[in-house]
Design an enzyme around this catalytic site. Structure first.
Site, PDB file in Angstrom:
ATOM      1  CE  LYS A 104      -3.799   2.217   2.546  1.00  0.00           C
ATOM      2  NZ  LYS A 104      -4.695   2.134   3.726  1.00  0.00           N
ATOM      3  CB  SER A 179      -7.884   4.113   2.444  1.00  0.00           C
ATOM      4  OG  SER A 179      -7.039   3.541   3.433  1.00  0.00           O
ATOM      5  CB  SER A 203      -8.312   1.465   5.420  1.00  0.00           C
ATOM      6  OG  SER A 203      -8.967   2.704   5.480  1.00  0.00           O
TER       7      SER A 203
END
Length: 509
Positions: A104, A179, A203
Site C-alpha cells: 500500500k 482506503s 481500510s
C-alpha cells in the site's frame, strides 16, 4: 570546514512576527517582553535547533538493492490499482519465496516514489524501508509495486485518489472499497499473491469485503507501524490481505512481532506464534457469538442473510453458534469519530502525519514532505479531507481536545464490553459492511453524495480500530454477483483463533 558559511536551519523571527504570535494567542506581551523573548530565541532556541539539524539521526535500514521502478502504463494497470511498479527481491529462500507482494502506498519503500494517494506528497521518495517491507524481503517476498490508496487514506470508497478511481474486479462500475483499494483489487484480480494494507477505520476490511478476499486488521500493536504514514497513532494498524486464509496467516506471521523500541504502539512482551502451523487445528468446541448489534446496521437484507447463513455453517465444524448483545457497539462509530477524525486532524494535518507525545522512530523526511504539501497546496485535498480539516479545526478552536479526550475515555468502556462478550465466546461474528459494493460516483455527483459514498460503511469496522481487537473479513458468499464480507473478531492478540475460525469456514465453502 567549520569556517565556511552554510545556511542556518532556522530563520530567526522578527519582533513584528513574535508580536503577531502574541496577539494571535491572546498573550498581550509588552514590547520589553517581546525583546526578551527574541533575545532568548536567538541565543538559545536557534542554537539548539541548529545543533539538532546538524546531528545524524538513526535511520531505518535498507538492506537490499533496487531500482526506482516506473509508473505503470494504462495497459499495464488493471483496475487502476498500481501507483508504481518495481522489482525488489532479496534472493532469500524464506517463507514468502515465490510470492509476489503489493505494498500500500502509505507504506515507505526506499527509492520508490510514495504519494499516499494525494497530491500533497507528489514528488516525495522515501530513503528508508518500513519495517514490514524489510521483513517481507527478509523472507524472500518479491515486491512488485506500490498499490493505490485513497487520498491520505481517508475514505471507505475508492474514488478520492488523485490518480483516479480504483475499480472493483467483480464489476468495474463499482467501488473497490477504501482506503487499501489497490491492494484488494489486485489480490482479487489475481495480479499479485499478497498485499499489505493499513486500517484506521476499516481500510483493510472494507476493500477486502467489497472485493471478496481475506483481510485482517491485527490486534493493535501486533504489527509494527514503523515507516508508514500515520492517521492517528492510537488507531494505526498494518495487516495482510490475500485470497486465502493460509496466505493471510503466512503474511501475518512474517510481518508481526516486536520492532525493538521503534514503535511505542507495541507491548514490550510481544510474542508471535507460527499461525500457519496452527490453522488446521479445527474449531470443535469453540463458541461463536453472532453480534446482534452488528446486524442492526445492515442496509441490505441480503447482506444480513448471507452472513447469518455463513456463520451458522460453522456448527458443521463442531462449533456452537449463538447470539450475543453488546449495546455499546451501537455507539462505536461515534466514539471512533471523536478519536480518529478529531484526533486524525491533529495528527495528519496539524502534525503533518507524524503525531506526537510518543517515543519511538519518526519518519522525518515523510513529515517534512507532508508539511510542505499541506503548506503549499492544501486546496488539492479531496472533499473528504476538506470535511475533516474544517470539522477538526472548528471543534479544536471551540472546544480544544474535550471530545477527543472523552471519546478515548468512553472507548475504555466499549473495549471492556467487547472483552466481556469474548469471555463467553471465542469469537464474535457480524457483517463486515452494511451493504455490497456501491456504484462509483459519476461526474456531477453532489458533495453530499460524495460524503455518503465515502463514509457510510464504517459502522461495524471502525469500533474495532479504537478497541484494538483483531478483526478479519472473509467472503461469506455472493448476492447479485457481488461479494458479501463476514467479520470475525477475537480477543486481543488471539489472531490464532480468528484465523482458525476463518479457515474452518473456508473449508466448508
Amino acid at each position: 570546514m567549520s569556517g565556511l558559511y552554510h545556511s542556518p536551519a532556522v530563520k530567526n523571527p522578527t519582533r513584528e512576527e513574535l508580536a503577531k504570535i502574541s496577539d494571535d494567542l491572546g498573550l498581550k506581551c509588552h514590547p520589553e517582553e517581546i525583546d526578551a523573548i527574541l533575545g532568548h530565541f536567538i541565543k538559545g532556541t536557534s542554537k539548539a535547533l541548529q545543533r539538532i539539524n546538524d546531528m545524524v539521526e538513526p535511520a531505518l535500514p535498507v538492506k537490499y538493492p533496487r531500482t526506482p521502478g516506473h509508473r505503470p502504463s494504462p495497459s499495464d494497470n488493471p483496475f487502476n490499482a498500481w501507483y508504481w511498479c518495481c522489482d525488489i527481491q532479496s534472493g532469500k529462500k524464506g517463507k514468502l519465496a515465490g510470492k509476489t507482494v503489493g505494498v500500500k502506498d502509505s507504506i515507505a519503500v526506499a527509492g520508490v516514489p510514495m504519494m499516499n494517494g494525494s497530491k500533497i506528497l507528489e514528488g516525495y521518495t522515501p530513503e528508508f524501508d518500513a519495517t514490514v517491507v524489510t521483513r517481507i524481503l527478509d523472507e524472500g517476498g518479491h515486491i512488485i509495486g506500490k498499490t493505490v490508496c485513497e487520498d491520505c487514506c481517508f475514505s471507505g470508497s475508492s474514488f478520492t485518489c488523485s490518480t483516479g478511481p480504483i475499480l472493483n474486479p467483480h464489476d468495474e462500475t463499482r467501488s473497490a472499497g477504501g482506503s487499501s483499494a489497490g491492494s484488494a483489487a489486485l489480490v482479487a484480480g489475481n495480479k499479485v499473491d499478497l498485499a499489505l494494507g493499513g486500517d484506521q477505520g476499516g481500510s483493510i476490511r472494507i476493500p477486502s469485503s467489497f472485493c471478496g478476499i481475506v483481510g485482517l486488521k491485527p490486534t493493535y500493536g501486533l504489527v509494527p507501524y514503523t515507516g508508514a504514514g500515520s492517521i492517528e497513532t492510537t488507531v494505526d494498524h498494518l495487516g495482510p490481505m490475500a485470497r486465502t486464509v493460509q496466505d493471510c496467516a503466512l503474511l501475518l506471521e512474517v510481518i508481526a512481532g516486536l520492532d525493538g523500541k521503534r514503535d511505542p504502539r507495541q507491548p514490550r512482551d510481544l510474542t508471535v506464534p507460527e499461525y500457519t502451523k496452527l490453522l488446521d487445528a479445527g474449531i470443535a468446541g469453540k463458541k461463536i457469538g453472532l453480534l446482534d448489534e452488528g446486524f442492526h446496521f445492515c442496509k441490505e437484507e441480503d447482506v444480513k442473510n448471507v452472513v447469518q447463513t455463513a456463520a451458522l455453517k460453522l456448527a458443521q465444524a463442531g462449533a456452537t453458534v449463538g447470539h450475543v448483545s453488546v449495546p455499546e457497539h451501537l455507539d462505536g462509530e461515534t466514539l471512533w469519530f471523536a478519536i480518529c477524525v478529531l484526533g486524525g486532524y491533529d495528527c495528519m494535518i496539524k502534525d503533518s502525519g507524524v503525531g506526537s507525545l510518543r517515543k519511538g522512530h519518526y519518519a522525518t523526511s515523510l513529515h517534512e514532505a507532508t508539511n510542505r504539501g499541506f503548506t503549499t497546496r492544501p486546496y488539492d485535498l479531496p472533499i473528504s479531507m476538506k470535511l475533516t480539516a474544517i470539522t477538526g479545526e472548528y471543534v479544536s478552536r471551540m472546544y480544544g481536545k474535550k471530545f477527543y479526550a472523552k471519546g478515548q475515555n468512553l472507548n475504555m468502556l466499549l473495549t471492556e464490553a467487547y472483552d466481556k462478550a469474548l469471555e463467553k465466546y471465542d469469537v464474535l461474528i457480524l457483517p463486515t459492511l452494511p451493504y455490497k459494493a456501491t456504484k462509483l460516483p459519476v461526474e456531477g455527483s453532489s458533495t453530499s453524495d460524495l460524503f455518503e459514498n465515502a463514509f457510510t460503511m464504517l459502522h461495524n469496522t471502525a469500533p474495532f480500530d479504537i478497541s484494538g481487537h483483531p478483526a478479519l473479513t472473509i467472503n461469506a458468499g455472493f448476492s447479485e454477483s457481488l461479494p458479501v464480507g463476514m467479520m470475525i473478531v477475537g480477543r486481543h492478540f488471539d489472531e490464532t483463533t480468528v484465523l482458525q475460525v476463518a479457515r474452518a469456514f473456508e473449508k466448508l465453502k
